[in-house]
Design an enzyme around this catalytic site. Structure first.
Site, PDB file in Angstrom:
ATOM      1  N   HIS A   1      -6.903   0.417   0.965  1.00  0.00           N
ATOM      2  CA  HIS A   1      -7.426   0.067   2.290  1.00  0.00           C
ATOM      3  C   HIS A   1      -7.039   1.159   3.291  1.00  0.00           C
ATOM      4  O   HIS A   1      -6.174   0.984   4.133  1.00  0.00           O
ATOM      5  CB  HIS A   1      -6.857  -1.286   2.722  1.00  0.00           C
ATOM      6  CG  HIS A   1      -7.461  -1.830   3.960  1.00  0.00           C
ATOM      7  ND1 HIS A   1      -8.753  -2.294   4.001  1.00  0.00           N
ATOM      8  CD2 HIS A   1      -6.966  -1.996   5.201  1.00  0.00           C
ATOM      9  CE1 HIS A   1      -9.008  -2.719   5.223  1.00  0.00           C
ATOM     10  NE2 HIS A   1      -7.947  -2.550   5.963  1.00  0.00           N
TER      11      HIS A   1
ATOM     12  N   GLU B   1       0.845  -1.188   0.000  1.00  0.00           N
ATOM     13  CA  GLU B   1       0.000   0.000   0.000  1.00  0.00           C
ATOM     14  C   GLU B   1       0.882   1.240   0.000  1.00  0.00           C
ATOM     15  O   GLU B   1       1.790   1.325   0.822  1.00  0.00           O
ATOM     16  CB  GLU B   1      -0.897   0.031   1.240  1.00  0.00           C
ATOM     17  CG  GLU B   1      -1.898  -1.091   1.318  1.00  0.00           C
ATOM     18  CD  GLU B   1      -3.115  -0.910   0.421  1.00  0.00           C
ATOM     19  OE1 GLU B   1      -3.270   0.174  -0.160  1.00  0.00           O
ATOM     20  OE2 GLU B   1      -3.884  -1.859   0.308  1.00  0.00           O
TER      21      GLU B   1
END
Length: 69
Positions: A42, A21
């Protein structure tokens, strides 16, 4: 997953957790081109509103436990 989505064995997919990420674009190329796929980072729990809600819930839970004692 891409094959199952393309063949129709899976109608659609929504993914928000990845190994890395933020996810590099080349990681999800096969999936991101499919019309029945939704890819999002996320990070929902990192917003200011989410932090306030979690903090308020934590305080309420601690108070509830302490009041039972």
């Amino acid at each position: 997953l891409a094959e199952a989505l393309t063949s129709g064995h899976i109608a659609g997919a929504a993914l928000d957790v990845f190994d890395e990420e933020p996810t590099p674009p080349e990681t999800c190329v096969a999936l991101s081109r499919l019309p029945n796929v939704l890819l999002t980072p996320h990070i929902a729990g990192l917003s200011e509103d989410a932090n306030v809600r979690v903090s308020e819930l934590t305080v309420a839970n601690v108070r509830a436990v302490l009041e039972q004692s």
